[in-house]
Structures are given as structure tokens and as C-alpha cells.
Write an enzyme that holds these catalytic residues in place. Sequence first.
Site, PDB file in Angstrom:
ATOM      1  N   ARG A   1       0.824  -1.215   0.000  1.00  0.00           N
ATOM      2  CA  ARG A   1       0.000   0.000   0.000  1.00  0.00           C
ATOM      3  C   ARG A   1       0.856   1.263   0.000  1.00  0.00           C
ATOM      4  O   ARG A   1       0.439   2.287  -0.544  1.00  0.00           O
ATOM      5  CB  ARG A   1      -0.929   0.005   1.211  1.00  0.00           C
ATOM      6  CG  ARG A   1      -2.155  -0.851   0.992  1.00  0.00           C
ATOM      7  CD  ARG A   1      -3.069  -0.793   2.177  1.00  0.00           C
ATOM      8  NE  ARG A   1      -4.379  -1.331   1.827  1.00  0.00           N
ATOM      9  CZ  ARG A   1      -5.305  -1.640   2.717  1.00  0.00           C
ATOM     10  NH1 ARG A   1      -5.070  -1.465   4.015  1.00  0.00           N
ATOM     11  NH2 ARG A   1      -6.469  -2.112   2.331  1.00  0.00           N
TER      12      ARG A   1
ATOM     13  N   GLY B   1      -8.020  -7.815  -0.134  1.00  0.00           N
ATOM     14  CA  GLY B   1      -8.304  -8.719   0.974  1.00  0.00           C
ATOM     15  C   GLY B   1      -7.551 -10.032   0.907  1.00  0.00           C
ATOM     16  O   GLY B   1      -6.380 -10.092   0.537  1.00  0.00           O
TER      17      GLY B   1
END
Length: 393
Positions: free
Chosen positions: A36, A350
Site C-alpha cells: 500500500r 483482501g
Amino acid sequence: MNKKSVRDVEVNGKRVFVRVDFNVPVENGSITDDTRIRETLPTIQYLIDNGAKVILASHMGRPKGEVVEELRLNAAAERLSELLGKKVAKADEAIGDAVKSQVAALNNGDVLLLENVRFYAGEEKNDPELAKAFAELADLFVNDAFGAAHRAHASTEGIAHHLPAVSGLLMEKELEVLGKALSNPDRPFTAIVGGSKVKDKIDVINKMLEIADNVLIGGGLSYTFFKAQGHEIGKSLVDNEKLDLALGFINKAKELGKNFLLPVDIIVTDDFSADANTREVGVDGIPADWEGIDIGPKTRELYADVIKNSKLVVWNGPMGVFEIEPFSHGTRAVAQACAETSAYTVIGGGDSAAAAEKFGLADKMDHISTGGGASLEFMEGKKLPGVEALKDK
Ligand SMILES: Nc1ncnc2c1ncn2[C@@H]1O[C@H](COP(=O)(O)OP(=O)(O)O)[C@@H](O)[C@H]1O
Ligand SMILES: O=C(OP(=O)(O)O)[C@H](O)COP(=O)(O)O
């Protein structure tokens, strides 16, 4: 995308408040997956190269409005410094006089990371006062936190009411890729939906039945469908309140002429552990005191075939309990087929993203979303508040 991006506005000499999602996994103070952070580099580097004063803000974990020492963003600031090859200053708060002084000291091209915005109770409440306090630090708001775009919080939504608000380059990329799947998919379009709970995936299954050509079901949520069809499912995961809904999906698929596939064979186990006994059974062969834990070899082949004959594949949720090696083969087979197909492959964040990473296949996928919940809501067709608040083109 119909929203303005950072490329559409002047940033030189401006103080730019950039909301990022640095909610990364940390173990013993070290970041174990910096995806991220790396994914925000294009936006941050663009701003540096174009002379902006970059003020970064993120949440980490769920501290519920209180300072939690382990959820400070110091490790993220260090990792970002390494990745940029440039010093990133770190503030110990996200608003207040000390932060204002640090912002005032920024030169063009400097980067400052604020403290975890969820240390303030107003963040998750989308408190207008907190949003205003964030806005006072800057001249422009850039939202690059796709992973938090489904949250209407002070630093993702509220702030956009006080400053010109545009998307960052990661946000833009996510919306373009996922948006194309929804509005103009290459066909055959295959959606793979797995994971544990039917109730979390109802809306996405419903939407995919409408827009995809093939819908492949796997994981714990399969057993609610099997039970609805009258099969014995033993101790498998089930949502007894969703049996009618599951039957409804099967009927809807028929009416729409969609290829809706459930597993044709299953790996069952007598215990939820790596050294448990396992068996391969057909859908009618689940012993009463065993549970289904993975898709079987015939299903692996069937699903891999569909994936290989697709032009677009969107995958959300593992096929089995992939965290335990003997139950990981179904998820691995789907990941492998996604890696090998010539289709454009999109993984909806996820656990499916974690699985692709674990099998060493992540770099063979065309797009792995940085947002789990956010990509799910987007694929369901919901509006994301963090996106809605941005300026239209
Ligand atoms: N047959 C199964 N029985 C119980 N749990 C399962 C089964 N198949 C998959 N799971 C579990 O589902 C979890 C992921 O579910 P979910 O959070 O819905 O997926 P995602 O994060 O990809 O959306 C994984 O931890 C996996 O172990
Ligand atoms: O990690 C996140 O969610 P995700 O695991 O669903 O992608 C985002 O940072 C959002 O965090 P939140 O679910 O605490 O609002």
C-alpha cells in the site's frame, strides 16, 4: 473517470493534503507488506517533482479515537523515506500548533507524514470541526486512499467540503480498472466469488449475476447453496438465514441465462487443522460430522478451464482455507489459472490478494486492488463517499 485528478490542477508551491491508506500489516514494529505504501509512490513523486509541499495523512488500525502507541505511523514514515530515497518528516500529531509549524517549515518538494488520523474521535464521526482543522493545513486535497474510499470520515470525505478536492494517481487507476469491469467488460467476463460468509458477498454475487457471463462460487459460502439445494453439509459453514436467498440466486442465474457454477467436488476434513484427516467427496458425500474446507480436483479443473477461456476475470475471496497448506490447493489452482490466462485479471484485495502473494503469483495478475472492503463495495455498484466528494471533470 469523471473525477479530476492531481494532474488536472496546479500544485507548484501549494500545500497539498494527501490522504493515503498506509494501513499496512505490522509485526513487532516492522511492516510485513508495504504494497500500500509502494502503490502511492507515483502520486507522491509526482507532487515532489512538481514542487508541491506534501502533507500525508493516513489511518492505521482501529484505535477508536485514542492514542495507541503501536498504531503510530513512524514505521510507515521510515519505509516511505527508504522508497522515495528522501527524508520524510513525521509529525506526532495530525492537527494543532506543532503540526502547523511543521507545515509552515516545508519547502517545495518536502514531505511530511501526519500522525494516525484515527487517534482523533472526530475522524470516524466525520466531525466538521476536525475536517476544517485538516483543511486549514493545506491549499488542495488529494485523495489517494482507495482502501478507505468507502469510509465517510473527516480526512476522506469531510475535508473535501473545505478544499478543492481531486483524486491521486492510485485512486484514479483503481477506479479506471474496476470501473471498466462494471461498465464495459471484455467478454466472456468471469467473476469468482469465495470467502467465508454469504452475507458479506450477497450484493456482489447479485451484481455479478447481472453483469458477468460466468459466476464461479467457492469457499465457505458454497455450503449455504448446497444446503439450500437439499444436500447434507455436515459441519460446514452455513448461513441458515440466507437459504432462500441462495436458491433465489440459482434461479436468477437460470432466468438470465448465466453460467452459475458451484463446486462439483469438495475436500472435507474431520478437524480444522493441518494434520486432520481429509477426503475428496462429491456434493452428496459430505459426512454428517465433517466439514467442507476446499474445492476438489474436478472443480479446480472446471474453474481453471472457465478462467482460461475468459477475457476478463474478477476474483474476490479464497476457494478454501488457504492459510492451512492441505486446504490451499483450490485457491492455488484459481490463482495459477488467473496467472496463466490471457484474460485481464483483477483481484479485489483482501484475502485473495494475500493468497496470490503467498503463492508467488501476485506479479502475474493485471491488477490487485489495494482495497478489500472498498473494491467489494465498488463492485457491488455502491457509491464510495471518498470518491463522490471529489471534483467532477
Ligand atoms: N470452506 C471454508 N470453510 C471455512 N472458512 C473458509 C472456507 N473457505 C474459505 N474460508 C475462509 O474465508 C476467509 C476469507 O473470507 P473473506 O474475508 O470473505 O474473503 P476476502 O477477504 O477475500 O473477501 C479465509 O480466511 C478462509 O480461510
Ligand atoms: O484495510 C482496510 O480495509 P480492507 O482490509 O477491507 O481493505 C482499509 O484500510 C480500511 O480500514 P477500515 O476497515 O478499518 O476502515
